[in-house]
Each structure stands twice: as structure tokens, then as C-alpha cells.
Design a protein around this motif. Structure first.
Motif, PDB file in Angstrom:
ATOM      1  N   PHE A  64       0.876  -1.171   0.000  1.00  0.00           N
ATOM      2  CA  PHE A  64       0.000   0.000   0.000  1.00  0.00           C
ATOM      3  C   PHE A  64       0.918   1.227   0.000  1.00  0.00           C
ATOM      4  O   PHE A  64       1.034   1.916  -0.998  1.00  0.00           O
ATOM      5  N   PHE A  65       1.571   1.481   1.110  1.00  0.00           N
ATOM      6  CA  PHE A  65       2.715   2.394   1.202  1.00  0.00           C
ATOM      7  C   PHE A  65       3.720   1.721   2.130  1.00  0.00           C
ATOM      8  O   PHE A  65       3.425   1.548   3.316  1.00  0.00           O
ATOM      9  N   PRO A  66       4.899   1.327   1.657  1.00  0.00           N
ATOM     10  CA  PRO A  66       5.851   0.664   2.553  1.00  0.00           C
ATOM     11  C   PRO A  66       6.424   1.594   3.611  1.00  0.00           C
ATOM     12  O   PRO A  66       6.669   1.170   4.735  1.00  0.00           O
ATOM     13  N   HIS A  67       6.631   2.871   3.266  1.00  0.00           N
ATOM     14  CA  HIS A  67       7.162   3.898   4.160  1.00  0.00           C
ATOM     15  C   HIS A  67       7.560   5.075   3.279  1.00  0.00           C
ATOM     16  O   HIS A  67       7.336   5.066   2.059  1.00  0.00           O
ATOM     17  N   VAL A  68       8.211   6.069   3.873  1.00  0.00           N
ATOM     18  CA  VAL A  68       8.695   7.200   3.078  1.00  0.00           C
ATOM     19  C   VAL A  68       9.955   6.786   2.320  1.00  0.00           C
ATOM     20  O   VAL A  68      10.622   5.800   2.655  1.00  0.00           O
ATOM     21  N   ASP A  69      10.266   7.548   1.286  1.00  0.00           N
ATOM     22  CA  ASP A  69      11.533   7.384   0.570  1.00  0.00           C
ATOM     23  C   ASP A  69      12.618   8.088   1.380  1.00  0.00           C
ATOM     24  O   ASP A  69      12.690   9.313   1.402  1.00  0.00           O
ATOM     25  N   LEU A  70      13.458   7.301   2.047  1.00  0.00           N
ATOM     26  CA  LEU A  70      14.459   7.889   2.940  1.00  0.00           C
ATOM     27  C   LEU A  70      15.560   8.627   2.194  1.00  0.00           C
ATOM     28  O   LEU A  70      16.349   9.345   2.813  1.00  0.00           O
ATOM     29  N   THR A  71      15.630   8.475   0.884  1.00  0.00           N
ATOM     30  CA  THR A  71      16.610   9.232   0.101  1.00  0.00           C
ATOM     31  C   THR A  71      16.081  10.603  -0.300  1.00  0.00           C
ATOM     32  O   THR A  71      16.821  11.415  -0.852  1.00  0.00           O
ATOM     33  N   LYS A  72      14.789  10.888   0.018  1.00  0.00           N
ATOM     34  CA  LYS A  72      14.181  12.134  -0.447  1.00  0.00           C
ATOM     35  C   LYS A  72      13.376  12.830   0.647  1.00  0.00           C
ATOM     36  O   LYS A  72      12.349  13.441   0.379  1.00  0.00           O
ATOM     37  N   VAL A  73      13.855  12.753   1.882  1.00  0.00           N
ATOM     38  CA  VAL A  73      13.120  13.376   2.993  1.00  0.00           C
ATOM     39  C   VAL A  73      12.963  14.886   2.793  1.00  0.00           C
ATOM     40  O   VAL A  73      11.853  15.416   2.926  1.00  0.00           O
ATOM     41  N   PRO A  74      14.021  15.642   2.448  1.00  0.00           N
ATOM     42  CA  PRO A  74      13.822  17.084   2.258  1.00  0.00           C
ATOM     43  C   PRO A  74      12.845  17.398   1.123  1.00  0.00           C
ATOM     44  O   PRO A  74      12.058  18.350   1.219  1.00  0.00           O
ATOM     45  N   GLU A  75      12.890  16.586   0.052  1.00  0.00           N
ATOM     46  CA  GLU A  75      12.036  16.863  -1.109  1.00  0.00           C
ATOM     47  C   GLU A  75      10.562  16.630  -0.789  1.00  0.00           C
ATOM     48  O   GLU A  75       9.707  17.468  -1.112  1.00  0.00           O
ATOM     49  N   TYR A  76      10.239  15.502  -0.133  1.00  0.00           N
ATOM     50  CA  TYR A  76       8.817  15.290   0.141  1.00  0.00           C
ATOM     51  C   TYR A  76       8.326  16.224   1.247  1.00  0.00           C
ATOM     52  O   TYR A  76       7.152  16.608   1.271  1.00  0.00           O
ATOM     53  N   THR A  77       9.218  16.616   2.168  1.00  0.00           N
ATOM     54  CA  THR A  77       8.829  17.575   3.202  1.00  0.00           C
ATOM     55  C   THR A  77       8.493  18.929   2.586  1.00  0.00           C
ATOM     56  O   THR A  77       7.531  19.593   2.996  1.00  0.00           O
ATOM     57  N   ALA A  78       9.265  19.329   1.582  1.00  0.00           N
ATOM     58  CA  ALA A  78       8.987  20.590   0.893  1.00  0.00           C
ATOM     59  C   ALA A  78       7.640  20.542   0.182  1.00  0.00           C
ATOM     60  O   ALA A  78       6.895  21.531   0.155  1.00  0.00           O
ATOM     61  N   GLU A  79       7.302  19.394  -0.388  1.00  0.00           N
ATOM     62  CA  GLU A  79       5.991  19.253  -1.033  1.00  0.00           C
ATOM     63  C   GLU A  79       4.871  19.289  -0.003  1.00  0.00           C
ATOM     64  O   GLU A  79       3.811  19.886  -0.232  1.00  0.00           O
ATOM     65  N   ALA A  80       5.098  18.663   1.161  1.00  0.00           N
ATOM     66  CA  ALA A  80       4.079  18.661   2.208  1.00  0.00           C
ATOM     67  C   ALA A  80       3.781  20.073   2.689  1.00  0.00           C
ATOM     68  O   ALA A  80       2.641  20.399   3.049  1.00  0.00           O
ATOM     69  N   ALA A  81       4.814  20.931   2.687  1.00  0.00           N
ATOM     70  CA  ALA A  81       4.630  22.311   3.129  1.00  0.00           C
ATOM     71  C   ALA A  81       3.614  23.048   2.269  1.00  0.00           C
ATOM     72  O   ALA A  81       2.940  23.969   2.740  1.00  0.00           O
ATOM     73  N   LYS A  82       3.490  22.646   0.995  1.00  0.00           N
ATOM     74  CA  LYS A  82       2.540  23.305   0.102  1.00  0.00           C
ATOM     75  C   LYS A  82       1.096  23.017   0.493  1.00  0.00           C
ATOM     76  O   LYS A  82       0.175  23.715   0.058  1.00  0.00           O
TER      77      LYS A  82
END
Length: 279
Positions: free
Chosen positions: A63-81
Motif C-alpha cells: 500500500f505504502f511501505p514507508h517514506v523514501d528515505l533518500t528524499k526526505v527534504p524533497e517530500y517535506t517541501a511538497e508537504a509544506a505546500k
């Protein structure tokens, strides 16, 4: 719905929207998924024809295994939007999911670990395949703590002792144990899961919108964590995930094929238990 998404396919059937995640190779929560989820939640935040949303995955194993640990800053920046720079976290994005003016149902097949489990916990209801569902909060095994809602939701759903067991062991829970502990609403035989969810979604979709949302809002006022608690958990995750212990353990897992469709990811609980102990 008027918008198309790269990692989410949607289908509207009367008052019920189906939203299916599809982010090959294994549905990691990365910037693309978060970007699409921000957009979908923005659409769903405006009252319209949709009364019920059913989330599922196109991947039968994940379903979702977890976050992509190689892209924590990138997905966090998207979440901020989704909530502004002050709320740059998956936890606050998932908190927004819990508050949209529609009833949300997660239909689980495959693995939902870490932020994948936390996405499910942010939904209003969770129904899982008895034979083909796995839930886990593996963060402590990595060297960090859950940062997107698990601590808040699991403590409320399970009670202190069982929440500590789920979080501190970083173990996999099958659907029957997850149901017994309160992690999910029900474990349903896989052959019956689709029909069951269609039925419950259609039933609620036929009820008056104002009554559905008023009741959801009242229950949320009692059962949801405060934004301050969500932000505190997110800050602790961000601090610990950058630490030496978490980085070392993640590096070991990547050497074993972590974040690929192999044994390490399929049997992550076992792989975490086999890592060398570090202080």
C-alpha cells in the motif's frame, strides 16, 4: 474531480470517489506522491459531490511501505505546500486529511509501514484483507520515532501498553492482530473485501451530507490530536532521522536491497531485528 494526477487515479461513482495510489516500483511515499496528495486534499477540502473517499493501492504487495528515505527534504517541501512553510511535515498533511469534509476509508492490501500506516490512521476508517495485509511502525528499529501521527493515533486507539508494543518493537502486525488491538476497524476475508467496502461506502454516500460531516466533526473534536502534538512528533522525527544511529542503520539496510522489491523490504521487520545493535 477535475484534476488528473501522476500517482493517484480517481473514479467517481455517485457520491463515492475511489482514489488508487500507483507509484512504481513499490509505492514509496516520495515527493511525487506527496505532491499529488496535496492537490487531491485541496480539491476535497471544498464541499462538493463527494461524500465518501475510498483509498487503495494498485500494488498488491505494498500500500505504502514507508517514506523514501533518500528524499526526505524533497517530500517535506511538497508537504509544506499543503499547509504552509510552518507546517512542513507529513504529520500536518495527514492531519488535514483527517479533517476534510468527506468520509475517508482506507482499503488495505499489502504492506503499510511507517508513514504508510500513519496515512491509514489519518483516514476515518480502515478495512484490511485478512490474508494479505501487514501494518508496522518500524521507526524505532531505524533509530527514530514515528513522526506523522502514529504516536497520537495508536495511543488513542490501542491504549498505552499496546501502543508501546506496536511502536517500540517495530514489528509487523497481521490484519487479525491489528483488528484485535484496534489498529484497523475490521479484518475482512480478501475475497469479500472489495464488496464489503463498496457496500459501506455506498451506504454512507446515500446519507445527508450535513449529518455525515457534522457527526465526523464532533468525533474529531474528541478523538484527534492537537496540531501542537502533531508538530512536536514531526520535529522529533526530523531530528532523529538525521542522527548518526539512524543514518548508520539505514545504510546497512540499503546494502541489503532496502527500497527495492526484495526480501529486505518484504520482510522488513525481520531485517530490522537482524541489524547490529548500536547505542
Amino acid at each position: 474531480m477535475t484534476t488528473s494526477y501522476d500517482t493517484i487515479s480517481t473514479r467517481l461513482d455517485g457520491n463515492v470517489l475511489s482514489a488508487t495510489f500507483n507509484a512504481p516500483p513499490i509505492n514509496l511515499i516520495g515527493p511525487e506522491v506527496v505532491r499529488d496528495l496535496v492537490g487531491l486534499l485541496e480539491e476535497l477540502s471544498h464541499p462538493g459531490a463527494v461524500r465518501v473517499v475510498v483509498f487503495d493501492s494498485a500494488d498488491p504487495d505494498f500500500f505504502f511501505p514507508h517514506v523514501d528515505l533518500t528524499k526526505v527534504p524533497e517530500y517535506t517541501a511538497e508537504a509544506a505546500k499543503g499547509g504552509g512553510p510552518g507546517d512542513a511535515s507529513l504529520g500536518m498533511l495527514f492531519h488535514k486529511l483527517s479533517q476534510i469534509p468527506a468520509v475517508t476509508i482506507a482499503k488495505l492490501r499489502g504492506r503499510a509501514r511507517g508513514a504508510g500506516s500513519e496515512f491509514l490512521l489519518a483516514c476515518d476508517m480502515r478495512f484490511a484483507s485478512r490474508e494479505n495485509a501487514v501494518l508496522s511502525q518500524p521507526e524505532v528499529g531505524f533509530g527514530t520515532s514515528p513522526g506523522a501521527g502514529a504516536i497520537q493515533h495508536l495511543t488513542r486507539l490501542m491504549g498505552r501498553g499496546r501502543a508501546l508494543e506496536a511502536v517500540l518493537t517495530s514489528a509487523d502486525f497481521d490484519a487479525e492482530l491489528a483488528e484485535r488491538y484496534g489498529w484497523i476497524n475490521r479484518a475482512v476475508p480478501d475475497a469479500e473485501l472489495d464488496e464489503f467496502v463498496v457496500g459501506i461506502a455506498a451506504r454512507m454516500g446515500g446519507f445527508p451530507r450535513d449529518a455525515l460531516i457534522a457527526a465526523k466533526t464532533a468525533i474529531n473534536a474528541i478523538g484527534l490530536p492537537t496540531p501542537a502534538n502533531v508538530r512536536a512528533d514531526a520535529a522529533l522525527f526530523q531530528q532523529l532521522v538525521r542522527g548518526e544511529g539512524a543514518q548508520h542503520r539505514a545504510a546497512e539496510l540499503f546494502e541489503q536491497g532496502f527500497q527495492t522489491r526484495g526480501r529486505t523490504e518484504l520482510d522488513l521487520s525481520e531485517a530490522l531485528g537482524d541489524l547490529k545493535a548500536v547505542d
